[in-house]
Enzyme design. Structure first.
Site, PDB file in Angstrom:
ATOM      1  N   GLN A  77       0.812  -1.219   0.000  1.00 34.52           N
ATOM      2  CA  GLN A  77       0.000   0.000   0.000  1.00 34.52           C
ATOM      3  C   GLN A  77       0.846   1.269   0.000  1.00 34.52           C
ATOM      4  O   GLN A  77       0.384   2.328  -0.407  1.00 34.52           O
ATOM      5  CB  GLN A  77      -0.893   0.035   1.252  1.00 34.52           C
ATOM      6  CG  GLN A  77      -1.988  -1.029   1.270  1.00 34.52           C
ATOM      7  CD  GLN A  77      -2.728  -1.012   2.602  1.00 34.52           C
ATOM      8  OE1 GLN A  77      -2.149  -1.327   3.636  1.00 34.52           O
ATOM      9  NE2 GLN A  77      -3.999  -0.645   2.585  1.00 34.52           N
TER      10      GLN A  77
ATOM     11  N   ASP B 217       9.076  -1.700  13.337  1.00 30.83           N
ATOM     12  CA  ASP B 217       8.909  -3.156  13.374  1.00 30.83           C
ATOM     13  C   ASP B 217       8.792  -3.749  11.975  1.00 30.83           C
ATOM     14  O   ASP B 217       8.107  -3.184  11.106  1.00 30.83           O
ATOM     15  CB  ASP B 217       7.643  -3.489  14.177  1.00 30.83           C
ATOM     16  CG  ASP B 217       7.464  -4.994  14.352  1.00 30.83           C
ATOM     17  OD1 ASP B 217       8.328  -5.617  14.992  1.00 30.83           O
ATOM     18  OD2 ASP B 217       6.469  -5.548  13.839  1.00 30.83           O
TER      19      ASP B 217
ATOM     20  N   TYR C 208       7.123 -10.236   5.694  1.00 33.04           N
ATOM     21  CA  TYR C 208       6.267  -9.150   5.218  1.00 33.04           C
ATOM     22  C   TYR C 208       6.610  -8.820   3.759  1.00 33.04           C
ATOM     23  O   TYR C 208       7.748  -8.472   3.440  1.00 33.04           O
ATOM     24  CB  TYR C 208       6.409  -7.889   6.079  1.00 33.04           C
ATOM     25  CG  TYR C 208       5.926  -8.037   7.514  1.00 33.04           C
ATOM     26  CD1 TYR C 208       5.167  -9.130   7.928  1.00 33.04           C
ATOM     27  CD2 TYR C 208       6.206  -7.069   8.467  1.00 33.04           C
ATOM     28  CE1 TYR C 208       4.725  -9.260   9.240  1.00 33.04           C
ATOM     29  CE2 TYR C 208       5.766  -7.187   9.784  1.00 33.04           C
ATOM     30  CZ  TYR C 208       5.033  -8.299  10.157  1.00 33.04           C
ATOM     31  OH  TYR C 208       4.598  -8.410  11.457  1.00 33.04           O
TER      32      TYR C 208
HETATM   33  P1  NDP Z   1      -3.766  -1.902  13.279  1.00 35.18           P
HETATM   34  O1  NDP Z   1      -4.644  -2.883  13.954  1.00 35.18           O
HETATM   35  O2  NDP Z   1      -3.630  -0.578  13.942  1.00 35.18           O
HETATM   36  O3  NDP Z   1      -4.278  -1.736  11.783  1.00 35.18           O
HETATM   37  C1  NDP Z   1      -3.668  -0.787  10.939  1.00 35.18           C
HETATM   38  C2  NDP Z   1      -4.548  -0.535   9.725  1.00 35.18           C
HETATM   39  O4  NDP Z   1      -5.803   0.037  10.139  1.00 35.18           O
HETATM   40  C3  NDP Z   1      -3.921   0.491   8.805  1.00 35.18           C
HETATM   41  O5  NDP Z   1      -2.980  -0.082   7.944  1.00 35.18           O
HETATM   42  C4  NDP Z   1      -5.130   1.074   8.126  1.00 35.18           C
HETATM   43  O6  NDP Z   1      -5.566   0.152   7.130  1.00 35.18           O
HETATM   44  C5  NDP Z   1      -6.145   1.118   9.266  1.00 35.18           C
HETATM   45  N1  NDP Z   1      -6.045   2.364  10.045  1.00 35.18           N
HETATM   46  C6  NDP Z   1      -5.046   2.710  10.908  1.00 35.18           C
HETATM   47  N2  NDP Z   1      -5.297   3.906  11.458  1.00 35.18           N
HETATM   48  C7  NDP Z   1      -6.467   4.324  10.958  1.00 35.18           C
HETATM   49  C8  NDP Z   1      -7.229   5.484  11.172  1.00 35.18           C
HETATM   50  N3  NDP Z   1      -6.842   6.422  12.024  1.00 35.18           N
HETATM   51  N4  NDP Z   1      -8.396   5.600  10.486  1.00 35.18           N
HETATM   52  C9  NDP Z   1      -8.810   4.642   9.629  1.00 35.18           C
HETATM   53  N5  NDP Z   1      -8.116   3.513   9.374  1.00 35.18           N
HETATM   54  C10 NDP Z   1      -6.943   3.351  10.054  1.00 35.18           C
HETATM   55  O7  NDP Z   1      -2.280  -2.447  13.167  1.00 35.18           O
HETATM   56  P2  NDP Z   1      -1.646  -3.584  12.231  1.00 35.18           P
HETATM   57  O8  NDP Z   1      -2.553  -4.726  12.088  1.00 35.18           O
HETATM   58  O9  NDP Z   1      -1.137  -2.926  10.995  1.00 35.18           O
HETATM   59  O10 NDP Z   1      -0.437  -4.026  13.134  1.00 35.18           O
HETATM   60  C11 NDP Z   1       0.568  -3.059  13.499  1.00 35.18           C
HETATM   61  C12 NDP Z   1       1.934  -3.690  13.358  1.00 35.18           C
HETATM   62  O11 NDP Z   1       2.053  -4.800  14.245  1.00 35.18           O
HETATM   63  C13 NDP Z   1       2.219  -4.314  11.967  1.00 35.18           C
HETATM   64  O12 NDP Z   1       2.609  -3.350  11.037  1.00 35.18           O
HETATM   65  C14 NDP Z   1       3.351  -5.252  12.309  1.00 35.18           C
HETATM   66  O13 NDP Z   1       4.557  -4.540  12.413  1.00 35.18           O
HETATM   67  C15 NDP Z   1       2.925  -5.776  13.679  1.00 35.18           C
HETATM   68  N6  NDP Z   1       2.239  -7.073  13.551  1.00 35.18           N
HETATM   69  C16 NDP Z   1       2.833  -8.180  14.113  1.00 35.18           C
HETATM   70  C17 NDP Z   1       2.252  -9.415  14.021  1.00 35.18           C
HETATM   71  C18 NDP Z   1       2.934 -10.583  14.638  1.00 35.18           C
HETATM   72  O14 NDP Z   1       2.538 -11.724  14.388  1.00 35.18           O
HETATM   73  N7  NDP Z   1       3.956 -10.371  15.428  1.00 35.18           N
HETATM   74  C19 NDP Z   1       0.976  -9.633  13.322  1.00 35.18           C
HETATM   75  C20 NDP Z   1       0.397  -8.410  12.799  1.00 35.18           C
HETATM   76  C21 NDP Z   1       1.004  -7.196  12.931  1.00 35.18           C
HETATM   77  P3  NDP Z   1      -6.375   0.589   5.790  1.00 35.18           P
HETATM   78  O15 NDP Z   1      -6.208   2.059   5.606  1.00 35.18           O
HETATM   79  O16 NDP Z   1      -5.744  -0.215   4.717  1.00 35.18           O
HETATM   80  O17 NDP Z   1      -7.789   0.169   6.059  1.00 35.18           O
END
Ligand code: NDP
Length: 336
Positions: free
Chosen positions: A34, A56, A61
């Site tokens: 993205q 992170d 990824y």
């Molecule tokens: P979130 O649950 O915060 O989701 C983030 C997503 O939500 C964004 O990419 C966006 O997606 C949407 N978003 C975020 N902020 C807003 C907002 N203010 N308004 C509207 N939509 C919003 O976190 P992630 O799931 O991305 O996880 C965070 C980090 O944790 C990852 O990047 C990774 O580094 C780590 N991680 C680790 C894992 C593990 O197994 N250890 C597994 C998963 C994540 P969009 O705009 O596309 O809808």
């Protein structure tokens, strides 16, 4: 950073001496899929300007592309190496081989051969001499835990990593690894990376309870917004361009559209409104309010989301016992 956002807070990574920003930036789904190279650099620079010092990543990824983009951005940004902390995580492997010739020693494993070779690949992609935090991305029940602990210890002794930890391990598995390290005077696992948000909290709040004092475990928590569900954006279905619309992560869709959870998010919006913040900021402040959390890893597909989410720092003082109790009531029965 908006003018109203207070300065970043820093917490120690468990009992270690390392301090991480309370909010950090992750790259899962977003980097490469993205956000392009320019966007990655811009987002990391904005995060750093706001005091973020932890970024992170994981080998898996975007099949290595996320590490490559972060490495390119770091090379261009030329920050002092002491001012930022980078992670990567290992388990699934890259280029898993074909159906008739699966790469058996390089996927779904924490064996010594894979771990030592995989870290070299990550260092190359990220253009770094050392990855600050390395995680065993999942537990591997087929490799003796001693083998994995020795491999992580050796990687640290070789200077390729500074601290090691786990992600989504059970408390028993973490304890077993810690005990091996204790017995042999090896580097111990310092941190765990669990999912933690209002709908997913039992492991952090109950299962790990003894580990915090006994082993000094620190947490860097993931998906604080439950992939966007906790922003309220899925209350009327899946918006175009959102994570829920992406084919690569279609396994998330059903959860994002959960009717009861979306109704609860609507009720949380009322609480947020009273506090003068967005529901995303409210629920991020809820995660950060837990002192066991060393760093809340944010995800953002757009710069504006990152700015909004970092605004949760200003909401933190408003997370009173009364607000917590209202949030518990709204989400009662929905959390695992
Ligand atoms: P979130 O649950 O915060 O989701 C983030 C997503 O939500 C964004 O990419 C966006 O997606 C949407 N978003 C975020 N902020 C807003 C907002 N203010 N308004 C509207 N939509 C919003 O976190 P992630 O799931 O991305 O996880 C965070 C980090 O944790 C990852 O990047 C990774 O580094 C780590 N991680 C680790 C894992 C593990 O197994 N250890 C597994 C998963 C994540 P969009 O705009 O596309 O809808």
């Amino acid at each position: 950073m908006t003018h109203s956002t207070p300065p970043m807070l820093y917490r120690r990574l468990g009992r270690s001496g390392l301090q991480l920003s309370l909010f950090s930036l992750g790259s899962w789904v977003t980097f490469h899929n993205q956000v392009d190279a320019h966007g990655v650099r811009e987002m990391m620079a904005a995060a750093r300007d706001a005091g973020v010092n932890f970024f992170d990543n994981a080998e898996v990824y975007a099949n290595g592309q996320s590490e490559a983009l972060m490495g390119e951005a770091l090379a261009q940004l030329r920050w002092n190496r002491l001012d930022y902390v980078v992670s990567s995580k290992f388990f699934w492997g890259l280029d898993r081989g074909s159906a008739d010739q699966p790469r058996i020693n390089g996927r779904d494993t924490l064996n010594r051969k894979y771990l030592l070779q995989a870290v070299d690949g990550s260092l190359k992609r990220m253009k770094l001499d050392c990855i600050d935090l390395i995680y065993c991305h999942r537990a591997d029940p087929h490799t003796p835990v001693d083998e994995t602990v020795w491999a992580m210890h050796n990687l640290i002794e070789q200077g390729k990593a500074l601290y090691w930890g786990t992600s989504e391990w059970t408390a028993d598995d973490i304890r077993a690894a810690w005990d091996v390290a204790e017995r042999h005077h090896l580097h111990k696992p310092v941190m765990e990376q669990p999912q933690y948000h209002l709908f997913h909290r039992k492991r952090v709040e109950h299962e790990y309870a003894r580990l915090y004092e006994d082993t000094g475990l620190g947490l860097t928590t993931w998906s604080p917004l439950a992939s966007g569900l906790l922003t309220g954006k899925y209350r009327q279905g899946v918006p175009a361009g959102s994570r829920g619309a992406m084919e690569g992560v279609s396994f998330l869709r059903e959860g994002l559209l959960d009717a009861r959870k979306n109704t609860a998010v609507g009720e949380l919006e009322a609480v947020a409104k009273e506090l003068g913040c967005s529901v995303a900021q409210l629920v991020l402040a809820w995660v950060a309010h837990n002192p066991r959390v060393s760093s809340v890893i944010l995800g953002a597909s757009k710069l504006a989301q990152l700015h909004e989410n970092l605004g949760a720092l200003a909401v933190l003082p408003n997370i009173t016992a009364e607000v917590l109790s209202r949030m518990d009531t709204v989400t009662a029965g929905l959390a695992q």
